[in-house]
Design a protein around this motif. Structure first.
Motif, PDB file in Angstrom:
ATOM      1  N   LEU A 101      38.972 -36.120 167.152  1.00  0.00           N
ATOM      2  CA  LEU A 101      39.544 -37.293 167.802  1.00  0.00           C
ATOM      3  C   LEU A 101      40.559 -38.016 166.929  1.00  0.00           C
ATOM      4  CD1 LEU A 101      36.410 -38.817 169.535  1.00  0.00           C
ATOM      5  CD2 LEU A 101      38.300 -37.630 170.596  1.00  0.00           C
ATOM      6  N   LEU A 102      40.429 -37.906 165.603  1.00  0.00           N
ATOM      7  CA  LEU A 102      41.236 -38.763 164.733  1.00  0.00           C
ATOM      8  C   LEU A 102      42.417 -38.050 164.094  1.00  0.00           C
ATOM      9  CD1 LEU A 102      38.405 -40.778 162.966  1.00  0.00           C
ATOM     10  CD2 LEU A 102      39.860 -41.487 164.833  1.00  0.00           C
ATOM     11  N   ARG A 103      42.393 -36.724 163.997  1.00  0.00           N
ATOM     12  CA  ARG A 103      43.488 -36.045 163.314  1.00  0.00           C
ATOM     13  C   ARG A 103      44.553 -35.614 164.308  1.00  0.00           C
ATOM     14  NH1 ARG A 103      42.507 -34.475 157.901  1.00  0.00           N
ATOM     15  NH2 ARG A 103      44.647 -33.766 157.994  1.00  0.00           N
ATOM     16  N   ASN A 104      45.755 -35.385 163.783  1.00  0.00           N
ATOM     17  CA  ASN A 104      46.871 -34.976 164.634  1.00  0.00           C
ATOM     18  C   ASN A 104      47.270 -33.524 164.459  1.00  0.00           C
ATOM     19  OD1 ASN A 104      47.266 -37.386 165.870  1.00  0.00           O
ATOM     20  ND2 ASN A 104      48.658 -38.147 164.299  1.00  0.00           N
ATOM     21  N   ASN A 105      46.887 -32.935 163.328  1.00  0.00           N
ATOM     22  CA  ASN A 105      47.272 -31.559 163.057  1.00  0.00           C
ATOM     23  C   ASN A 105      46.436 -30.620 163.928  1.00  0.00           C
ATOM     24  OD1 ASN A 105      47.658 -29.020 161.924  1.00  0.00           O
ATOM     25  ND2 ASN A 105      48.066 -29.902 159.912  1.00  0.00           N
ATOM     26  N   ALA A 106      47.122 -29.759 164.680  1.00  0.00           N
ATOM     27  CA  ALA A 106      46.409 -28.887 165.601  1.00  0.00           C
ATOM     28  C   ALA A 106      45.440 -27.978 164.860  1.00  0.00           C
ATOM     29  CB  ALA A 106      47.413 -28.049 166.387  1.00  0.00           C
ATOM     30  N   LEU A 107      45.811 -27.537 163.658  1.00  0.00           N
ATOM     31  CA  LEU A 107      44.914 -26.643 162.913  1.00  0.00           C
ATOM     32  C   LEU A 107      43.642 -27.361 162.484  1.00  0.00           C
ATOM     33  CD1 LEU A 107      47.594 -24.820 160.829  1.00  0.00           C
ATOM     34  CD2 LEU A 107      45.892 -23.718 162.233  1.00  0.00           C
ATOM     35  N   LYS A 161      38.711 -34.978 156.253  1.00  0.00           N
ATOM     36  CA  LYS A 161      39.448 -35.901 155.415  1.00  0.00           C
ATOM     37  C   LYS A 161      40.597 -35.277 154.633  1.00  0.00           C
ATOM     38  CE  LYS A 161      38.291 -39.406 153.126  1.00  0.00           C
ATOM     39  NZ  LYS A 161      38.911 -40.482 153.917  1.00  0.00           N
ATOM     40  N   ALA A 162      40.529 -33.955 154.380  1.00  0.00           N
ATOM     41  CA  ALA A 162      41.522 -33.360 153.496  1.00  0.00           C
ATOM     42  C   ALA A 162      42.916 -33.448 154.110  1.00  0.00           C
ATOM     43  CB  ALA A 162      41.159 -31.902 153.215  1.00  0.00           C
ATOM     44  N   ARG A 163      43.898 -33.956 153.349  1.00  0.00           N
ATOM     45  CA  ARG A 163      45.265 -33.999 153.850  1.00  0.00           C
ATOM     46  C   ARG A 163      45.870 -32.604 153.886  1.00  0.00           C
ATOM     47  NH1 ARG A 163      47.146 -39.168 154.211  1.00  0.00           N
ATOM     48  NH2 ARG A 163      48.633 -38.122 155.559  1.00  0.00           N
ATOM     49  N   ASN A 164      45.449 -31.781 152.934  1.00  0.00           N
ATOM     50  CA  ASN A 164      45.946 -30.409 152.897  1.00  0.00           C
ATOM     51  C   ASN A 164      45.001 -29.519 153.700  1.00  0.00           C
ATOM     52  OD1 ASN A 164      46.725 -27.833 152.219  1.00  0.00           O
ATOM     53  ND2 ASN A 164      47.225 -28.377 150.116  1.00  0.00           N
ATOM     54  N   PRO A 165      45.490 -28.869 154.772  1.00  0.00           N
ATOM     55  CA  PRO A 165      44.583 -28.056 155.603  1.00  0.00           C
ATOM     56  C   PRO A 165      43.918 -26.919 154.855  1.00  0.00           C
ATOM     57  CG  PRO A 165      46.663 -28.424 156.711  1.00  0.00           C
ATOM     58  CD  PRO A 165      46.848 -28.915 155.311  1.00  0.00           C
ATOM     59  N   VAL A 166      44.510 -26.458 153.725  1.00  0.00           N
ATOM     60  CA  VAL A 166      43.857 -25.384 152.969  1.00  0.00           C
ATOM     61  C   VAL A 166      42.526 -25.877 152.403  1.00  0.00           C
ATOM     62  CG1 VAL A 166      44.081 -23.871 150.983  1.00  0.00           C
ATOM     63  CG2 VAL A 166      46.039 -24.285 152.431  1.00  0.00           C
ATOM     64  N   GLU A 219      48.882 -42.950 165.557  1.00  0.00           N
ATOM     65  CA  GLU A 219      48.862 -42.336 166.877  1.00  0.00           C
ATOM     66  C   GLU A 219      50.019 -42.865 167.711  1.00  0.00           C
ATOM     67  OE1 GLU A 219      46.818 -40.115 167.894  1.00  0.00           O
ATOM     68  OE2 GLU A 219      45.220 -40.144 166.406  1.00  0.00           O
ATOM     69  N   LYS A 220      50.499 -41.990 168.602  1.00  0.00           N
ATOM     70  CA  LYS A 220      51.517 -42.464 169.532  1.00  0.00           C
ATOM     71  C   LYS A 220      50.905 -43.375 170.580  1.00  0.00           C
ATOM     72  CE  LYS A 220      55.276 -39.130 169.589  1.00  0.00           C
ATOM     73  NZ  LYS A 220      55.856 -38.014 170.327  1.00  0.00           N
ATOM     74  N   LEU A 221      49.720 -43.013 171.014  1.00  0.00           N
ATOM     75  CA  LEU A 221      49.025 -43.858 171.981  1.00  0.00           C
ATOM     76  C   LEU A 221      48.237 -44.902 171.204  1.00  0.00           C
ATOM     77  CD1 LEU A 221      47.653 -41.039 174.266  1.00  0.00           C
ATOM     78  CD2 LEU A 221      49.605 -42.494 174.701  1.00  0.00           C
ATOM     79  N   ALA A 222      48.562 -46.152 171.422  1.00  0.00           N
ATOM     80  CA  ALA A 222      47.931 -47.202 170.625  1.00  0.00           C
ATOM     81  C   ALA A 222      46.438 -47.289 170.899  1.00  0.00           C
ATOM     82  CB  ALA A 222      48.594 -48.548 170.928  1.00  0.00           C
ATOM     83  N   VAL A 223      46.037 -46.875 172.114  1.00  0.00           N
ATOM     84  CA  VAL A 223      44.641 -47.072 172.495  1.00  0.00           C
ATOM     85  C   VAL A 223      43.744 -45.955 171.974  1.00  0.00           C
ATOM     86  CG1 VAL A 223      44.703 -45.853 174.671  1.00  0.00           C
ATOM     87  CG2 VAL A 223      43.254 -47.868 174.445  1.00  0.00           C
ATOM     88  N   GLN A 224      44.369 -44.851 171.496  1.00  0.00           N
ATOM     89  CA  GLN A 224      43.532 -43.671 171.228  1.00  0.00           C
ATOM     90  C   GLN A 224      42.585 -43.877 170.056  1.00  0.00           C
ATOM     91  OE1 GLN A 224      45.522 -39.927 170.633  1.00  0.00           O
ATOM     92  NE2 GLN A 224      43.631 -38.978 169.993  1.00  0.00           N
TER      93      GLN A 224
END
Lengths: 105, 198
Positions: free
Chosen positions: A28-34, B23-28, B86-91
């Motif tokens: 619900l909170l992340r934007n990255n599709a992966l 939480k990880a910013r890096n998907p790896v 988010e683009k949608l403020a309510v999400q």
């Protein structure tokens, strides 16, 4: 409770529920599709843990069979889903779901 | 006592890996956290005597799914900054509200004691998920000296169809090229464009 030191199925159910919630939060909170996709995998695995714990508690192997089918469906889902992500990335150069808003008019 | 130690250790690994995914910013790093969580769950399966499921979990998930994820992460690129607004403020408030609601529901269920939906049976009914047991349950079961098809046979056959469809779908998606019109010099224009294998 700790002194008894018997890990009942409820403990595994609680752990699985927490894992499911974490995966739901990622979806619900992340934007990255992966990352969203990996969160879905996490939710599927949380449910698998409840299946296996219930299989032991009930003495019924059906829970483990269900886990196998969930694994097959998850593998198929990953193959198709990642192919879709890659083909979207080829056209749009993005992996963020917020950038894919053609249908919102 | 041993199971308690395993539960605490592997539960910590599973929770840590799950938090890393989110939480990880890096998907790896997220993929690595997911792998740690999946291994911890495989240990739990062994504790539950589901040895075949544990082996399949390690082979299919750690061996195939995470590897596929890593390939796609490398292809899509990990250095791209993710916008967390988010683009949608309510999400975002809505998502947090949903999560808090589910958490509150689970807490109420635990506290009021409605949580013990698992009826633990006696000692003798231990299931052992060995390869023979799983395989026999997939295809046929023996009942009173008579072999008959198991109730898992139809889903088992359906999964083969599903796998074929998924494999063909993934391949055809990978080969799909959007048709470009009014670009006569497509060869030269597309040559220096990254990410379009010729």
């Amino acid at each position: 409770m700790i002194a008894a030191a018997i890990v009942t199925a409820d403990w595994y159910m609680t752990l699985a529920a927490v894992l499911f919630l974490i995966g739901m939060a990622g979806l619900l909170l992340r934007n990255n599709a992966l990352v969203m996709f990996m969160s879905v995998e996490l939710m599927l695995n949380a449910v698998n843990l409840t299946f296996v714990a219930a299989a032991r508690a009930h003495g019924d192997i059906g829970g483990q069979m269900a886990v196998l089918f969930v694994l097959v469906v998850a593998a198929a889902e990953v193959a198709v889903g990642l192919a879709i992500i890659v083909s979207i990335f080829r056209i749009r150069r993005t992996a963020s779901v917020d950038d894919l808003s053609e249908l919102s008019g | 006592m041993v199971e308690l130690i395993i539960f605490v250790l592997m539960g910590a690994v599973a929770l840590g890996g799950a938090v890393a995914v989110v939480k990880a910013r890096n998907p790896v790093y997220g993929a690595m956290g997911l792998m740690a969580a999946l291994f911890a769950l495989a240990v739990f399966y062994v504790v539950h005597l589901a040895h075949f499921v544990a082996a399949v979990q390690v082979i299919v998930y750690a061996g195939a799914v995470i590897t596929l994820f890593l390939f796609v992460i490398m292809f899509v690129g990990v250095d791209r900054a993710e916008r967390l607004t988010e683009k949608l403020a309510v999400q975002r408030p809505a998502a947090l509200a949903v999560l808090a609601g589910v958490l509150a529901l689970a807490g109420v269920l635990v506290i009021t004691g409605q949580f013990d939906w698992v009826i633990t049976v006696g000692e003798g009914a231990e299931v052992r998920g060995t390869v023979e047991e799983i395989g026999a349950n997939l295809i046929s079961v023996e009942e009173g000296g008579v072999q008959r098809a198991s109730r898992w046979l139809l889903p088992f056959e359906a999964t083969s169809l599903l796998l074929i469809v998924a494999a063909v779908g993934a391949v055809s998606l990978a080969f799909y090229r959007p048709r470009r019109k009014e670009e006569p010099d497509d060869e030269t224009a597309g040559a220096d464009r990254p990410g379009r294998p010729s």
